[in-house]
Design a protein around this motif. Structure first.
Motif, PDB file in Angstrom:
ATOM      1  N   SER A 165       0.520  -1.551   0.086  1.00 57.11           N
ATOM      2  CA  SER A 165      -0.172  -0.122  -0.408  1.00 57.11           C
ATOM      3  C   SER A 165       0.802   1.017   0.201  1.00 57.11           C
ATOM      4  CB  SER A 165      -0.551   0.010   1.001  1.00 57.11           C
ATOM      5  OG  SER A 165      -1.499   0.909   1.461  1.00 57.11           O
ATOM      6  N   ALA A 166       0.861   2.064  -1.157  1.00 59.44           N
ATOM      7  CA  ALA A 166       2.127   2.900  -1.236  1.00 59.44           C
ATOM      8  C   ALA A 166       1.103   4.408  -0.894  1.00 59.44           C
ATOM      9  CB  ALA A 166       2.518   3.159  -2.077  1.00 59.44           C
ATOM     10  N   GLY A 167       0.366   3.995  -0.427  1.00 64.95           N
ATOM     11  CA  GLY A 167      -0.589   5.157   0.185  1.00 64.95           C
ATOM     12  C   GLY A 167       0.021   5.571   1.575  1.00 64.95           C
ATOM     13  N   GLN A 168      -0.479   4.302   2.228  1.00 64.71           N
ATOM     14  CA  GLN A 168       0.298   3.630   3.387  1.00 64.71           C
ATOM     15  C   GLN A 168       1.341   3.859   4.018  1.00 64.71           C
ATOM     16  OE1 GLN A 168      -3.542   2.086   5.307  1.00 64.71           O
ATOM     17  NE2 GLN A 168      -3.935   1.700   3.672  1.00 64.71           N
ATOM     18  N   GLY A 169       2.112   2.957   3.154  1.00 63.51           N
ATOM     19  CA  GLY A 169       3.579   3.027   3.477  1.00 63.51           C
ATOM     20  C   GLY A 169       3.596   1.480   4.191  1.00 63.51           C
ATOM     21  N   HIS A 170       2.699   0.860   4.104  1.00 60.85           N
ATOM     22  CA  HIS A 170       2.887  -0.720   4.425  1.00 60.85           C
ATOM     23  C   HIS A 170       2.083  -1.340   3.817  1.00 60.85           C
ATOM     24  CE1 HIS A 170      -0.541  -0.858   6.620  1.00 60.85           C
ATOM     25  NE2 HIS A 170      -0.805   0.538   6.626  1.00 60.85           N
ATOM     26  N   TRP A 171       2.084  -3.019   3.846  1.00 61.78           N
ATOM     27  CA  TRP A 171       1.360  -4.375   3.564  1.00 61.78           C
ATOM     28  C   TRP A 171       0.527  -4.390   4.430  1.00 61.78           C
ATOM     29  CZ3 TRP A 171       4.154  -6.256  -0.666  1.00 61.78           C
ATOM     30  CH2 TRP A 171       5.605  -5.705  -0.754  1.00 61.78           C
ATOM     31  N   LEU A 172      -0.543  -4.994   2.830  1.00 60.70           N
ATOM     32  CA  LEU A 172      -1.765  -4.852   3.857  1.00 60.70           C
ATOM     33  C   LEU A 172      -2.543  -6.863   3.079  1.00 60.70           C
ATOM     34  CD1 LEU A 172      -3.799  -1.986   2.209  1.00 60.70           C
ATOM     35  CD2 LEU A 172      -3.095  -2.753   4.590  1.00 60.70           C
ATOM     36  N   GLU A 173      -2.771  -7.284   4.274  1.00 61.36           N
ATOM     37  CA  GLU A 173      -3.178  -8.782   3.770  1.00 61.36           C
ATOM     38  C   GLU A 173      -4.368  -8.480   3.194  1.00 61.36           C
ATOM     39  OE1 GLU A 173      -5.682 -12.405   6.023  1.00 61.36           O
ATOM     40  OE2 GLU A 173      -3.800 -11.615   7.030  1.00 61.36           O
ATOM     41  N   VAL A 174      -4.108  -9.138   1.539  1.00 61.62           N
ATOM     42  CA  VAL A 174      -5.514  -9.701   0.689  1.00 61.62           C
ATOM     43  C   VAL A 174      -6.416 -10.960   0.388  1.00 61.62           C
ATOM     44  CG1 VAL A 174      -4.955  -7.330   0.040  1.00 61.62           C
ATOM     45  CG2 VAL A 174      -4.080  -9.627  -0.979  1.00 61.62           C
ATOM     46  N   SER A 175      -5.349 -11.464   0.952  1.00 62.00           N
ATOM     47  CA  SER A 175      -6.203 -13.253   0.945  1.00 62.00           C
ATOM     48  C   SER A 175      -5.152 -14.465   1.524  1.00 62.00           C
ATOM     49  CB  SER A 175      -5.509 -14.047  -0.827  1.00 62.00           C
ATOM     50  OG  SER A 175      -5.781 -15.753  -0.693  1.00 62.00           O
ATOM     51  N   SER A 176      -5.671 -15.059   2.387  1.00 59.34           N
ATOM     52  CA  SER A 176      -5.414 -16.534   2.944  1.00 59.34           C
ATOM     53  C   SER A 176      -5.748 -17.159   2.168  1.00 59.34           C
ATOM     54  CB  SER A 176      -6.061 -16.869   4.592  1.00 59.34           C
ATOM     55  OG  SER A 176      -5.380 -15.286   5.215  1.00 59.34           O
ATOM     56  N   VAL A 177      -4.316 -18.666   2.053  1.00 59.07           N
ATOM     57  CA  VAL A 177      -4.110 -19.720   0.964  1.00 59.07           C
ATOM     58  C   VAL A 177      -4.521 -21.008   2.554  1.00 59.07           C
ATOM     59  CG1 VAL A 177      -3.739 -21.488  -0.404  1.00 59.07           C
ATOM     60  CG2 VAL A 177      -4.713 -18.533  -0.968  1.00 59.07           C
ATOM     61  N   SER A 178      -5.259 -21.798   2.505  1.00 62.17           N
ATOM     62  CA  SER A 178      -5.143 -22.470   3.317  1.00 62.17           C
ATOM     63  C   SER A 178      -5.508 -24.181   3.419  1.00 62.17           C
ATOM     64  CB  SER A 178      -5.848 -22.148   4.995  1.00 62.17           C
ATOM     65  OG  SER A 178      -5.226 -20.818   5.501  1.00 62.17           O
ATOM     66  N   ASN A 179      -4.633 -24.640   3.879  1.00 65.98           N
ATOM     67  CA  ASN A 179      -5.076 -26.750   3.729  1.00 65.98           C
ATOM     68  C   ASN A 179      -4.977 -26.987   4.926  1.00 65.98           C
ATOM     69  OD1 ASN A 179      -5.285 -29.477   3.609  1.00 65.98           O
ATOM     70  ND2 ASN A 179      -3.053 -29.286   2.102  1.00 65.98           N
ATOM     71  N   PHE A 180      -7.063 -27.710   5.390  1.00 64.21           N
ATOM     72  CA  PHE A 180      -7.549 -27.739   6.514  1.00 64.21           C
ATOM     73  C   PHE A 180      -6.751 -29.010   6.492  1.00 64.21           C
ATOM     74  CE2 PHE A 180      -9.502 -23.946   5.295  1.00 64.21           C
ATOM     75  CZ  PHE A 180      -9.360 -23.391   5.895  1.00 64.21           C
ATOM     76  N   GLU A 181      -5.984 -30.298   5.805  1.00 63.36           N
ATOM     77  CA  GLU A 181      -5.585 -31.402   5.574  1.00 63.36           C
ATOM     78  C   GLU A 181      -7.868 -32.378   6.361  1.00 63.36           C
ATOM     79  OE1 GLU A 181      -2.824 -32.757   8.181  1.00 63.36           O
ATOM     80  OE2 GLU A 181      -1.468 -31.406   7.188  1.00 63.36           O
ATOM     81  N   THR A 182      -7.533 -33.492   7.154  1.00 62.17           N
ATOM     82  CA  THR A 182      -9.149 -33.885   7.134  1.00 62.17           C
ATOM     83  C   THR A 182      -9.977 -33.443   8.552  1.00 62.17           C
ATOM     84  OG1 THR A 182      -8.289 -35.175   9.134  1.00 62.17           O
ATOM     85  CG2 THR A 182      -8.252 -35.766   6.931  1.00 62.17           C
ATOM     86  N   TYR A 183      -9.284 -31.858   8.671  1.00 64.69           N
ATOM     87  CA  TYR A 183      -9.619 -31.431  10.362  1.00 64.69           C
ATOM     88  C   TYR A 183     -10.810 -31.192  10.171  1.00 64.69           C
ATOM     89  CZ  TYR A 183     -10.093 -28.891  14.600  1.00 64.69           C
ATOM     90  OH  TYR A 183      -9.796 -27.972  15.723  1.00 64.69           O
ATOM     91  N   GLN A 184     -11.015 -30.402   8.915  1.00 64.23           N
ATOM     92  CA  GLN A 184     -12.656 -29.880   9.028  1.00 64.23           C
ATOM     93  C   GLN A 184     -13.243 -31.177   8.194  1.00 64.23           C
ATOM     94  OE1 GLN A 184     -12.742 -26.393   5.911  1.00 64.23           O
ATOM     95  NE2 GLN A 184     -12.922 -25.318   7.231  1.00 64.23           N
ATOM     96  N   ALA A 185     -13.222 -32.223   7.615  1.00 59.76           N
ATOM     97  CA  ALA A 185     -13.313 -33.118   6.979  1.00 59.76           C
ATOM     98  C   ALA A 185     -13.950 -33.540   7.663  1.00 59.76           C
ATOM     99  CB  ALA A 185     -13.321 -34.177   6.407  1.00 59.76           C
ATOM    100  N   ASN A 186     -13.372 -34.251   9.331  1.00 64.51           N
ATOM    101  CA  ASN A 186     -13.549 -34.627  10.110  1.00 64.51           C
ATOM    102  C   ASN A 186     -15.238 -34.326  10.721  1.00 64.51           C
ATOM    103  OD1 ASN A 186     -13.473 -36.860  12.186  1.00 64.51           O
ATOM    104  ND2 ASN A 186     -12.954 -36.212  13.075  1.00 64.51           N
TER     105      ASN A 186
END
Length: 430
Positions: free
Chosen positions: A349-370
């Motif tokens: 973010s050039a106007g703020q001068g820092h990084w902004l989180e825009v995405s998380s990509v996750s593997n839950f393995e079997t945790y949700q499936a269970n």
């Protein structure tokens, strides 16, 4: 959630994973679960033995009656009645133990993948890569919360927080004119890119019941962050991951259906309780926002290759939008409750001068499936829990903030990235 057999057979691995997450009760909880599991197995054996004895006695009674041994038969009947009462007591005990186990298991987070770095907070996340050059803005360049005060219809703000506050409250902005069109352009662009990558579009409900919240791990962990319609016992969704993944709750997926790839656009709602400070100004943190989500259901052996593929998909979107970004591998102390491995994508973010989180990509393995009871019979074998994955592709507010800030010009206009021009119908905001 974790499975008791896995904990029993991999106690040291589980303890190491929970410690990497800085789960304070790791030793106490694991010992408690294993003790309850031993009680459950002992009680189950006692119940099985008692039921088997009942079956034997039933046959003996029949034989005694046939041979006219009525007194012995009556004695056997009395013993059978006692065995039935014992079976009932043991069954109730078994149910109680299983309920205790379940109540504890839902409080235990997922085990991190071996590649997850040590660390307690976001400061300890591992930077995997950086892409693009940070723009050098002209003197007088502004953050997006200043830029949005103009460019709207009739000189009004193009993103109006005051008007949203009047209608709903803080964190519910109104997008007007070119800002509204740019929102729609981003949504359509993200959806089209996902469709081209082989995802099937889904338009799910944006309210969920308690079972759905439990299935993907929002409940009982994050109820304080979700809006709740008490009269109907429904929650507004925090992300499309929840309803889309729950399409497969209690489903035995046919092997031929795999892999499952879905994409969906929804508005998302988060209370963001406890958020304050400069990092939440403007579009940085909202209670309502738009997001395109990708969801995958995969064979266990494929899921980590798929996670990298999903990361590349998100990175491709950021590259096409000409946004400098970096990819972080989250440390044990900063990961979500249900994730085994998460990559965060942050734009500059050039106007703020820092990084902004825009995405998380996750593997839950079997945790949700269970939790979901999401399984498939793979390669002709027994039912197997599948792996679930999801990712933001992408969340709009901070993308929009970075686009406005990074593309502002000394002439007082905002340039639109070329890839979006066919979608929004204009090249500049002026």
């Amino acid at each position: 959630m974790l499975q008791i057999p896995f904990i029993r057979e991999n106690k040291d691995l589980v303890l190491a994973g929970l410690r990497k997450r800085h789960f304070a009760e790791a030793d106490e909880v694991v010992d408690q679960l294993l003790a309850l599991d031993q009680q459950r197995r002992d009680t189950q054996k006692e119940l099985d033995d008692t039921l088997a004895r009942q079956n034997v006695m039933a046959k003996e009674i029949g034989q005694l009656m046939k041979t006219g041994q009525k007194e012995a038969a009556e004695t056997a009947k009395a013993e059978t009645a006692a065995l039935k009462e014992q079976s009932k007591t043991l069954g109730e005990k078994l149910t109680g133990i299983e309920q205790q186990v379940q109540a504890i298991l839902v409080t235990v987070p997922n085990i991190p993948h071996s590649s997850v770095p040590e660390g307690r907070s976001a400061d300890d996340n591992e930077v995997v890569l950086e892409w693009g050059d940070k723009p050098a803005l002209h003197a007088g360049a502004e953050p997006h919360w200043e830029l949005i005060k103009r460019f709207g219809p009739g000189g009004s703000p193009m993103i109006d927080f005051d008007l949203g506050n009047k209608i709903s409250g803080a964190g519910f902005p109104v997008y007007k004119g070119k800002a509204a069109r740019l929102q729609r352009a981003l949504i359509n662009y993200f959806l089209d890119q996902a469709l081209a990558a082989g995802y099937v579009e889904v338009q799910p409900p944006i309210v969920i019941n308690e079972d759905s919240g439990f299935g993907t791990g929002q409940l009982p962990d994050k109820e304080g962050q979700m809006y709740y319609a008490e009269a109907d016992k429904l929650y507004l969704i925090p992300t499309a991951e929840v309803p889309i993944t729950n399409l497969y709750r209690d489903v035995m997926v046919a092997e031929a259906e795999l892999p499952i790839r879905h994409v969906g656009y929804t508005p998302c709602f988060r209370r963001e309780a406890g958020s304050w400070g400069a990092h939440v100004r403007g579009l940085n943190r909202l209670h309502q926002f738009d997001k395109v989500e990708i969801v995958r259901i995969e064979r266990p052996e494929n899921s980590y290759a798929v996670l990298e593929e999903m990361s590349q998909h998100v990175q491709g979107l950021l590259q096409q939008l000409e946004l400098p970004y970096r990819v972080l591998r989250l440390c044990g102390g900063d990961m979500g409750f249900t994730s085994a491995l998460t990559y965060d994508m942050e734009v500059w973010s050039a106007g703020q001068g820092h990084w902004l989180e825009v995405s998380s990509v996750s593997n839950f393995e079997t945790y949700q499936a269970n939790r979901l009871k999401l399984r498939a019979k793979l390669d002709g074998g027994k039912p197997t829990l599948l792996h679930t994955l999801n990712g933001s592709a992408l969340a709009l507010p901070r993308i929009l903030a970075a686009l406005l800030e990074n593309n502002q010009t000394a002439e007082g206009t905002i340039r639109i990235p070329a890839v979006l021009v066919p979608y929004c119908g204009f090249e500049v905001i002026d």
